[in-house]
Design a protein around this motif. Sequence first.
Motif, PDB file in Angstrom:
ATOM      1  N   ILE A 160       0.867  -1.191   0.000  1.00 24.86           N
ATOM      2  CA  ILE A 160       0.000   0.000   0.000  1.00 24.86           C
ATOM      3  C   ILE A 160       0.897   1.233   0.000  1.00 24.86           C
ATOM      4  N   THR A 161       0.698   2.089  -0.995  1.00 25.62           N
ATOM      5  CA  THR A 161       1.663   3.182  -1.213  1.00 25.62           C
ATOM      6  C   THR A 161       0.995   4.557  -1.167  1.00 25.62           C
ATOM      7  N   PRO A 162       1.763   5.594  -0.839  1.00 20.43           N
ATOM      8  CA  PRO A 162       1.220   6.946  -0.750  1.00 20.43           C
ATOM      9  C   PRO A 162       1.419   7.724  -2.058  1.00 20.43           C
ATOM     10  N   TRP A 163       0.873   8.939  -2.090  1.00 19.21           N
ATOM     11  CA  TRP A 163       0.915   9.757  -3.303  1.00 19.21           C
ATOM     12  C   TRP A 163       2.172  10.620  -3.395  1.00 19.21           C
ATOM     13  N   ASN A 164       2.873  10.800  -2.277  1.00 25.13           N
ATOM     14  CA  ASN A 164       3.932  11.828  -2.315  1.00 25.13           C
ATOM     15  C   ASN A 164       5.186  11.373  -3.063  1.00 25.13           C
ATOM     16  N   THR A 186      -0.355  -4.431  -5.555  1.00 29.50           N
ATOM     17  CA  THR A 186      -0.046  -3.052  -5.204  1.00 29.50           C
ATOM     18  C   THR A 186      -1.331  -2.252  -5.189  1.00 29.50           C
ATOM     19  N   LYS A 187      -1.565  -1.539  -4.090  1.00 29.99           N
ATOM     20  CA  LYS A 187      -2.688  -0.605  -4.050  1.00 29.99           C
ATOM     21  C   LYS A 187      -2.103   0.802  -4.094  1.00 29.99           C
ATOM     22  N   THR A 188      -2.399   1.505  -5.183  1.00 27.17           N
ATOM     23  CA  THR A 188      -1.863   2.860  -5.331  1.00 27.17           C
ATOM     24  C   THR A 188      -2.654   3.823  -4.439  1.00 27.17           C
ATOM     25  N   LYS A 220     -11.972   3.339  -2.116  1.00 26.85           N
ATOM     26  CA  LYS A 220     -12.411   2.701  -0.861  1.00 26.85           C
ATOM     27  C   LYS A 220     -11.255   1.881  -0.303  1.00 26.85           C
ATOM     28  N   SER A 221     -10.232   2.592   0.198  1.00 24.13           N
ATOM     29  CA  SER A 221      -9.000   1.903   0.625  1.00 24.13           C
ATOM     30  C   SER A 221      -9.282   0.778   1.591  1.00 24.13           C
ATOM     31  N   SER A 222     -10.049   1.075   2.643  1.00 25.87           N
ATOM     32  CA  SER A 222     -10.234   0.027   3.659  1.00 25.87           C
ATOM     33  C   SER A 222     -11.135  -1.079   3.121  1.00 25.87           C
ATOM     34  N   VAL A 224     -11.061  -2.287   0.294  1.00 32.41           N
ATOM     35  CA  VAL A 224     -10.246  -3.170  -0.532  1.00 32.41           C
ATOM     36  C   VAL A 224      -9.200  -3.899   0.311  1.00 32.41           C
ATOM     37  N   SER A 225      -8.595  -3.180   1.262  1.00 38.00           N
ATOM     38  CA  SER A 225      -7.486  -3.813   1.998  1.00 38.00           C
ATOM     39  C   SER A 225      -7.975  -4.725   3.120  1.00 38.00           C
ATOM     40  N   GLU A 226      -9.088  -4.383   3.752  1.00 40.07           N
ATOM     41  CA  GLU A 226      -9.507  -5.174   4.915  1.00 40.07           C
ATOM     42  C   GLU A 226      -9.825  -6.637   4.564  1.00 40.07           C
ATOM     43  N   PHE A 239       3.514  -1.250   4.072  1.00 43.06           N
ATOM     44  CA  PHE A 239       2.718  -0.025   3.986  1.00 43.06           C
ATOM     45  C   PHE A 239       3.611   1.201   4.135  1.00 43.06           C
ATOM     46  N   THR A 240       3.362   2.221   3.321  1.00 46.93           N
ATOM     47  CA  THR A 240       3.962   3.541   3.543  1.00 46.93           C
ATOM     48  C   THR A 240       2.828   4.543   3.592  1.00 46.93           C
ATOM     49  N   GLY A 241       2.786   5.297   4.671  1.00 44.03           N
ATOM     50  CA  GLY A 241       1.732   6.294   4.826  1.00 44.03           C
ATOM     51  C   GLY A 241       1.699   6.789   6.257  1.00 44.03           C
ATOM     52  N   SER A 242       0.529   7.178   6.687  1.00 41.32           N
ATOM     53  CA  SER A 242       0.411   7.800   8.013  1.00 41.32           C
ATOM     54  C   SER A 242       0.489   6.763   9.135  1.00 41.32           C
ATOM     55  N   THR A 243       0.897   7.213  10.298  1.00 43.24           N
ATOM     56  CA  THR A 243       0.969   6.332  11.466  1.00 43.24           C
ATOM     57  C   THR A 243      -0.427   5.822  11.822  1.00 43.24           C
ATOM     58  N   MET A 262       6.336  -1.359   8.070  1.00 44.67           N
ATOM     59  CA  MET A 262       5.614  -0.088   8.166  1.00 44.67           C
ATOM     60  C   MET A 262       6.589   1.084   8.026  1.00 44.67           C
ATOM     61  N   GLU A 263       6.336   1.927   7.020  1.00 43.76           N
ATOM     62  CA  GLU A 263       7.094   3.178   6.870  1.00 43.76           C
ATOM     63  C   GLU A 263       6.107   4.305   7.103  1.00 43.76           C
ATOM     64  N   LEU A 264       6.186   4.949   8.276  1.00 43.26           N
ATOM     65  CA  LEU A 264       5.113   5.858   8.678  1.00 43.26           C
ATOM     66  C   LEU A 264       5.592   7.301   8.786  1.00 43.26           C
ATOM     67  N   GLY A 265       4.951   8.066   9.629  1.00 47.82           N
ATOM     68  CA  GLY A 265       5.231   9.506   9.662  1.00 47.82           C
ATOM     69  C   GLY A 265       6.557   9.852  10.321  1.00 47.82           C
ATOM     70  N   ALA A 296       6.918  15.358   2.518  1.00 54.43           N
ATOM     71  CA  ALA A 296       7.812  14.199   2.576  1.00 54.43           C
ATOM     72  C   ALA A 296       7.966  13.780   4.030  1.00 54.43           C
ATOM     73  N   CYS A 297       7.963  12.452   4.236  1.00 53.67           N
ATOM     74  CA  CYS A 297       8.071  11.947   5.613  1.00 53.67           C
ATOM     75  C   CYS A 297       9.432  12.264   6.205  1.00 53.67           C
ATOM     76  N   VAL A 298      10.446  12.465   5.358  1.00 49.10           N
ATOM     77  CA  VAL A 298      11.795  12.751   5.865  1.00 49.10           C
ATOM     78  C   VAL A 298      12.112  14.249   5.828  1.00 49.10           C
ATOM     79  N   ASN A 392       4.581  16.648  15.799  1.00 45.39           N
ATOM     80  CA  ASN A 392       3.612  17.375  14.972  1.00 45.39           C
ATOM     81  C   ASN A 392       4.166  17.461  13.545  1.00 45.39           C
ATOM     82  N   GLU A 393       3.743  16.508  12.716  1.00 45.90           N
ATOM     83  CA  GLU A 393       4.279  16.462  11.349  1.00 45.90           C
ATOM     84  C   GLU A 393       3.567  17.490  10.480  1.00 45.90           C
ATOM     85  N   LEU A 394       4.313  18.478   9.963  1.00 48.31           N
ATOM     86  CA  LEU A 394       3.675  19.556   9.194  1.00 48.31           C
ATOM     87  C   LEU A 394       3.246  19.085   7.802  1.00 48.31           C
TER      88      LEU A 394
HETATM   89  P1  NAD Z   1      -2.390   7.802   4.324  1.00 51.41           P
HETATM   90  O1  NAD Z   1      -1.987   6.898   5.422  1.00 51.41           O
HETATM   91  O2  NAD Z   1      -3.692   8.485   4.419  1.00 51.41           O
HETATM   92  O3  NAD Z   1      -2.406   7.046   2.917  1.00 51.41           O
HETATM   93  C1  NAD Z   1      -1.368   6.185   2.501  1.00 51.41           C
HETATM   94  C2  NAD Z   1      -1.980   5.026   1.743  1.00 51.41           C
HETATM   95  O4  NAD Z   1      -2.866   4.313   2.601  1.00 51.41           O
HETATM   96  C3  NAD Z   1      -2.812   5.424   0.525  1.00 51.41           C
HETATM   97  O5  NAD Z   1      -2.656   4.448  -0.468  1.00 51.41           O
HETATM   98  C4  NAD Z   1      -4.224   5.390   1.053  1.00 51.41           C
HETATM   99  O6  NAD Z   1      -5.177   5.179   0.053  1.00 51.41           O
HETATM  100  C5  NAD Z   1      -4.147   4.202   1.989  1.00 51.41           C
HETATM  101  N1  NAD Z   1      -5.154   4.183   3.041  1.00 51.41           N
HETATM  102  C6  NAD Z   1      -5.768   5.233   3.644  1.00 51.41           C
HETATM  103  N2  NAD Z   1      -6.635   4.792   4.573  1.00 51.41           N
HETATM  104  C7  NAD Z   1      -6.571   3.437   4.559  1.00 51.41           C
HETATM  105  C8  NAD Z   1      -7.230   2.414   5.289  1.00 51.41           C
HETATM  106  N3  NAD Z   1      -8.145   2.678   6.221  1.00 51.41           N
HETATM  107  N4  NAD Z   1      -6.902   1.117   5.008  1.00 51.41           N
HETATM  108  C9  NAD Z   1      -5.985   0.820   4.068  1.00 51.41           C
HETATM  109  N5  NAD Z   1      -5.331   1.756   3.340  1.00 51.41           N
HETATM  110  C10 NAD Z   1      -5.623   3.050   3.587  1.00 51.41           C
HETATM  111  O7  NAD Z   1      -1.181   8.802   4.206  1.00 51.41           O
HETATM  112  P2  NAD Z   1      -1.096  10.101   3.340  1.00 51.41           P
HETATM  113  O8  NAD Z   1      -1.722  11.206   4.100  1.00 51.41           O
HETATM  114  O9  NAD Z   1      -1.546   9.857   1.952  1.00 51.41           O
HETATM  115  O10 NAD Z   1       0.486  10.260   3.304  1.00 51.41           O
HETATM  116  C11 NAD Z   1       1.127  11.017   4.230  1.00 51.41           C
HETATM  117  C12 NAD Z   1       1.729  10.208   5.361  1.00 51.41           C
HETATM  118  O11 NAD Z   1       2.580   9.173   4.846  1.00 51.41           O
HETATM  119  C13 NAD Z   1       2.603  11.060   6.219  1.00 51.41           C
HETATM  120  O12 NAD Z   1       2.387  10.784   7.577  1.00 51.41           O
HETATM  121  C14 NAD Z   1       4.003  10.667   5.810  1.00 51.41           C
HETATM  122  O13 NAD Z   1       4.970  10.912   6.773  1.00 51.41           O
HETATM  123  C15 NAD Z   1       3.846   9.239   5.497  1.00 51.41           C
HETATM  124  N6  NAD Z   1       4.908   8.778   4.606  1.00 51.41           N
HETATM  125  C16 NAD Z   1       5.884   7.981   5.128  1.00 51.41           C
HETATM  126  C17 NAD Z   1       6.933   7.559   4.328  1.00 51.41           C
HETATM  127  C18 NAD Z   1       7.998   6.652   4.888  1.00 51.41           C
HETATM  128  O14 NAD Z   1       8.740   6.072   4.103  1.00 51.41           O
HETATM  129  N7  NAD Z   1       8.112   6.502   6.192  1.00 51.41           N
HETATM  130  C19 NAD Z   1       6.999   7.939   2.987  1.00 51.41           C
HETATM  131  C20 NAD Z   1       5.986   8.765   2.482  1.00 51.41           C
HETATM  132  C21 NAD Z   1       4.935   9.171   3.310  1.00 51.41           C
END
Ligand code: NAD
Length: 494
Positions: A160-164, A186-188, A220-222, A224-226, A239-243, A262-265, A296-298, A392-394
Amino acid sequence: MTNHPKDLAPMPRGDLLPETRLYIDGAWTDTAEHFGVVNPANGKTFASVCDATSDDARRALDAAHAAQADWGRVAPRKRANLMHRAHALMLEREEAFVHVMTLESGKPLTESRAEFLLSTDFLLWFAEQTAHLDGSYSHSSNGGFRVLVTHQPVGPCLLITPWNFPLLMIVRKGGAALAAGCTTITKTAQETPLTGALFMQVLHDAGFPPGVANLLHTTKSSGVSEPLMQDKRLRKVSFTGSTRVGSLLMEQGARNIINASMELGGDGPFIVLDDADIDLAVDQAIICKFRNAGQACVAANRIIVDARVEAEFTGKFLAKVKALTVGDGMGAVDVGPMISARQRDRLVDTVAQLTDAGGELLTGGKAIDGEGFFFEPTVVRYVGRNDVMCSNELFAPIATIFAVDGAEAALDFANDSDFGLASYVFTRDLSRAITFGERLEFGMVGINRGIMADPKAPFGGTKTSGIGREAGQDGIYEFTEMKYMAVTVNEEVA
Ligand code: NAD
């Protein structure tokens, strides 16, 4: 090759239009529902892509599961050859990738190109790693048998990947998984599906067998993934995305004990000590803060400067921020738009929160009127540390500078965070650099540099920034299970 609808503006430039359908079991597949892809530089919808349902997700897992056993047995050299072919195809399609990335993510073309080239390097790295999955052979401690250890593919993976970083994240996960012998779904991110489609087309054209790589886009991310997380055939989620979402996925994965990376915030501290090369620190802070409009997370989230050099640093930094050009990434600009109107609009409150907490607004602070989701490059300065910016991630083109009293105060403030992804320290003193490197509670420390990503480097964080590392020598092992065989050996040779 594409079913890009006729009533939308054509996707400009590039020699290849991306597919807009899902990719399941080696074929592009249509769906009943579609959703629009928006160019954040003008707010206009320029493409319509297939919107996957839970049924599509299950079909993708059916295909990934069916393909797993054969793909896991493909010789490493053959897997590598396919990846090398994909690498060559990517390079041929550079312009298509770069333009689509800028169109859907908003990042300036120069940044899209840098991400593209780094992504191709990652793919090459993983192709080479197929030959370096090492095992071991040894005698048991009592000498009575032999201990054989090898690494096997963990099984079908959900990525599961993010847009940034719409390409880098897909290649960094997918490259490692495929090299390890895993099949993938892969879920974009909803905002950036087309870059993923270009990459999937590359894998298809390179000759990856059906079912080995599958691609889903969805609103409908959840939804599809759930169902996938609840299916025992899925063995790994990366997963890369929010914590917040990472934590949710770990909860979902707990039932079937799904292997998770997990690669998070992050809230990256960027420390400038009193003996730093200030010009170098300023240049690196600009890149580290404003690349990808701060999304960017970094990114440098808290710029922590020794009070003895803070005036010089802030003066030079501010001059460079004021000179940054903001606009459509298709032009020669430094900073593109935020990904969405929602992301831009939340920043008005963010700036109010920062100034209410005692910050002095030095420049920027407002959304830019007109088309697109632009926000002014902004600098807020504090005297002393300020807890408003701890954890507090800006995720925005907003720089916060803190003038602190000495190195210990800088280190304490930096470590006062729930996150632990990237950190940075600028100093000319080798001992100080090493000591900070050791004492910063972060997975990565940039020493006199603000950019760190490299295929050779283990990327990842501590605390709520995640679990596991991507790439580097060990990243491929995240997609394997260790297998131990105990072997009785009859030492009689007669
Ligand atoms: P997000 O967590 O909302 O979304 C990331 C991915 O998760 C997207 O594909 C989204 O569709 C999916 N998603 C959202 N809700 C979901 C759910 N309930 N179940 C399954 N999948 C779901 O994150 P964002 O706001 O798009 O991206 C920003 C965050 O990602 C920031 O916190 C940033 O720091 C983090 N990030 C981390 C890294 C890293 O490598 N650590 C890299 C890039 C971004």
